[in-house]
Design an enzyme around this catalytic site. Structure first.
Site, PDB file in Angstrom:
ATOM      1  N   GLU A  44      45.012  22.628  38.595  1.00 51.05           N
ATOM      2  CA  GLU A  44      44.427  22.911  39.914  1.00 51.05           C
ATOM      3  C   GLU A  44      44.850  21.850  40.928  1.00 51.05           C
ATOM      4  O   GLU A  44      45.270  22.165  42.052  1.00 51.05           O
ATOM      5  CB  GLU A  44      42.897  22.925  39.816  1.00 51.05           C
ATOM      6  CG  GLU A  44      42.302  24.111  39.114  1.00 51.05           C
ATOM      7  CD  GLU A  44      40.788  24.043  39.097  1.00 51.05           C
ATOM      8  OE1 GLU A  44      40.146  25.110  39.104  1.00 51.05           O
ATOM      9  OE2 GLU A  44      40.227  22.923  39.085  1.00 51.05           O
ATOM     10  N   ASP A  81      20.490  50.899  40.820  1.00 45.39           N
ATOM     11  CA  ASP A  81      19.594  50.759  41.977  1.00 45.39           C
ATOM     12  C   ASP A  81      19.307  49.294  42.267  1.00 45.39           C
ATOM     13  O   ASP A  81      19.269  48.877  43.432  1.00 45.39           O
ATOM     14  CB  ASP A  81      18.286  51.511  41.731  1.00 45.39           C
ATOM     15  CG  ASP A  81      18.467  53.021  41.750  1.00 45.39           C
ATOM     16  OD1 ASP A  81      19.493  53.487  42.292  1.00 45.39           O
ATOM     17  OD2 ASP A  81      17.588  53.733  41.218  1.00 45.39           O
TER      18      ASP A  81
END
Length: 474
Positions: free
Chosen positions: A267, A212
Site C-alpha cells: 500500500e 426490508d
C-alpha cells in the site's frame, strides 16, 4: 403447498412446504449466524455405521436437545434477541464431501449431483497452489466437516465438548484437523479482515424481512438490489426422505493466509509510486480493495468517512472508465454490479454467493494503527466460507473468470488490461502492470507494477450441508 424458489421468502409467514424447508434446513445458509468464536473440525470415516451414527446423534440424540438446530429455530432466536435480548443457542452445522457420501454408503444416484462438488476442490483448476503443498489435513480425503460457533467462547466451548464426545462415541470417526476462527473488528465495531478493511458487506439477501431491513435501516436499495432468489443458495437434498421439501446447500471452504506486513508495505509503495501524499495516500489501499478501510466505497467518494452504516447501495455507472475505482479493485472484480461488460446485470447476479467467512489467528497489534513493522506476516487470515446452489456457476466462476482473469472486466478502448484481483487473484504467471487513476475522478492514469500476491491458499474442500431430515434418516 410448493413454494417459489425463484423469489425471496418471508420466513415469518412461511407455510406448507416452505415451512417444512425451514424446519429441516441447517442454519447460517439463508441468514448468517453470529459466531465470534468458531471451531471447524474436519473428519474422516473408516466405518460407515459410525459415520451414520454421528450424523444421527447430532440431529436426533437418544436424550437431550439436538446439537443441530433448524434455520427456523435460528431465525426465531434472532427475533427474540432483538425483542428481549435473549441469547440464542450455539451454531452447530455438519457437511459431507462427495467422498463422505460414498464412505457412508449412500447410493450414487442420491449423492448431490453438482459436478464440481463430486470432483472436489483438488481438481477444480483454479490456479491454486498444488494440493501437495496444502496443510496436512487438507491433503487427505476429507469426508465431513462440523462447525461449532457462538458469540461467546463459553457456549462455543460447551457445544464443542458435546460434539467431541459424540465423535469419540462413534466407531471409525477420526478428526483429521481443525481450524479456529476469531472475529476481528475496527474501532467502529464493524467486522474487518486482517488487512484492516471492513468485510462482509454486500451480501445477497434471501429473506424478505432482511431485504426490508436493508432498505429501511441501511442505505437503501435504489442502485443495487440485495434481494436474491432462494434458488441461488438452496437445492433439493437428493438423499433426504423428500427432496421436494428437504433442502441443503453446497458449502465452499478455503483457508487463505494473509501476509499483512507485505500488503501494508505494498500500500505504502503504491502510494509513493503514484505520488499520493497526505490523506490521499489512503487511496492507494482503497484502489486495491475498492473500499477504504472503514468501508466507504471508493467509487462514491475520494476519502473515507462514510461508514454509518457501511454503504452498499451503489453501482459503477458514474465510473465507466475506472477513474474513481480502478477495474482491478477486489470488490469491483468479484461483484461488478452490471459493469463487467460481458453479461447483463441479471447474468452477473447468477455468480454471487452467500459468503460466511471468518478471520483466524491472534493479533497482538491494532490492525488499523497505521504501523507496518508490527504487522504479522503469517498465521493469520480468512477462513473463506460460502454457500452455493451451483459451485461452478457461483464460486468457481467468481474465482476463475472474474478474480483470476486479467481480461475482466471489459474496459474502454485504450484503457489497458484491468489485471488480476490483487487481493485474491491466483495466477502462475507474473502479474501484469496495473493502471491507476492519479487523481480521483480525473483523466490522468499512471501505469505501474502490480502488487505481488499477499494471500496464500493453504487448502480447502467442497461440502454439501444436508437437511436435518437426511441426518435423522440415517
Amino acid at each position: 403447498m410448493p413454494f417459489d424458489l425463484t423469489q425471496p421468502l418471508s420466513w415469518e409467514s412461511a407455510a406448507g412446504d416452505a415451512a417444512v424447508m425451514l424446519d429441516e434446513l441447517q442454519p447460517n445458509i439463508v441468514k448468517a449466524h453470529t459466531r465470534e468464536f468458531l471451531t471447524i473440525l474436519f473428519l474422516k470415516f473408516s466405518d460407515p455405521a459410525g459415520g451414520r451414527a454421528l450424523l444421527k446423534a447430532l440431529s436426533q440424540p437418544p436424550t437431550g436437545t439436538p446439537l443441530l438446530k433448524s434455520a427456523k429455530t435460528h431465525l426465531q432466536e434472532v427475533k427474540a434477541f432483538k425483542a428481549t435480548g435473549t441469547k440464542g443457542t450455539p451454531y452447530v452445522s455438519v457437511g459431507l464431501t462427495g467422498d463422505g457420501y460414498t464412505a457412508l454408503q449412500i447410493p450414487a444416484p442420491k449423492i448431490p449431483p453438482d459436478t464440481s462438488f463430486r470432483s472436489g476442490m483438488k481438481n477444480a483448476g483454479l490456479n491454486d497452489p498444488a494440493p501437495a503443498t496444502w496443510e496436512p489435513h487438507f491433503r487427505d480425503a476429507i469426508h465431513a466437516v462440523i462447525l461449532v460457533g457462538d458469540q461467546m467462547s463459553g457456549p462455543r466451548n460447551k457445544a464443542l465438548t458435546a460434539v467431541r464426545h459424540l465423535i469419540q462415541a462413534c466407531h471409525g470417526v477420526h478428526i483429521l484437523g481443525e481450524e479456529k476462527g476469531h472475529g476481528l473488528h475496527n474501532s467502529n465495531g464493524d467486522g474487518i479482515e486482517h488487512f484492516g478493511y471492513v468485510d462482509g458487506r454486500s451480501q445477497p439477501l434471501f429473506l424478505t424481512e432482511d431485504i426490508d431491513d436493508e432498505r429501511l435501516t441501511a442505505d437503501g436499495a435504489t442502485n443495487w438490489d440485495p434481494a436474491f432468489a432462494l434458488n441461488r443458495v438452496i437445492v433439493p437434498d437428493t438423499a433426504a426422505p423428500d427432496p421436494a421439501k428437504h433442502f441443503g446447500s453446497y458449502f465452499v471452504f478455503r483457508k487463505l493466509e494473509q501476509n499483512v506486513k507485505q500488503f501494508k508495505k505494498q500500500e505504502k509503495a503504491l502510494a509513493k509510486r503514484l505520488h499520493l501524499k497526505g490523506d490521499d495516500a489512503e487511496r492507494a489501499g482503497a484502489m486495491l480493495v475498492g473500499r477504504f478501510e472503514d468501508g466507504t466505497p471508493l467509487t462514491t467518494q475520494f476519502s473515507d468517512g462514510n461508514h454509518h452504516p457501511v454503504p452498499n447501495d451503489f453501482d459503477y455507472d458514474s465510473d465507466p472508465n475506472g477513474a474513481k475505482c480502478p477495474f482491478f479493485a477486489h470488490i469491483r472484480k468479484v461483484n461488478p454490479r452490471g459493469s463487467g461488460g460481458f453479461e447483463p446485470v441479471d447474468g452477473e447476479r447468477l455468480h454471487i454467493m452467500a459468503r460466511r467467512g471468518q478471520t483466524y489467528g491472534v493479533r497482538t497489534d491494532q490492525p488499523n494503527d497505521g504501523r507496518i513493522e508490527n504487522k504479522p506476516s503469517k498465521d493469520v487470515g480468512l477462513l473463506f466460507m460460502a454457500f452455493n446452489a451451483d459451485i461452478a456457476e457461483q464460486f468457481e466462476f467468481a474465482q476463475s473468470t472474474w478474480a483470476n482473469n486479467p481480461g475482466f472486466p471489459r474496459v474502454p478502448p485504450g484503457a489497458g488490461a484491468p489485471g488480476l484481483d490483487l487481493v485474491i487473484g491466483q495466477s502462475p504467471n507474473p502479474r501484469p502492470d496495473i493502471h491507476c487513476p492519479v487523481e480521483w475522478g480525473g483523466t490522468t492514469t499512471a501505469t505501474t507494477t502490480a502488487t505481488p500476491q499477499a494471500v496464500t491458499m493453504k487448502g480447502g474442500e467442497y461440502f454439501f450441508m444436508p437437511s436435518l431430515a437426511f441426518c435423522r434418516s440415517l
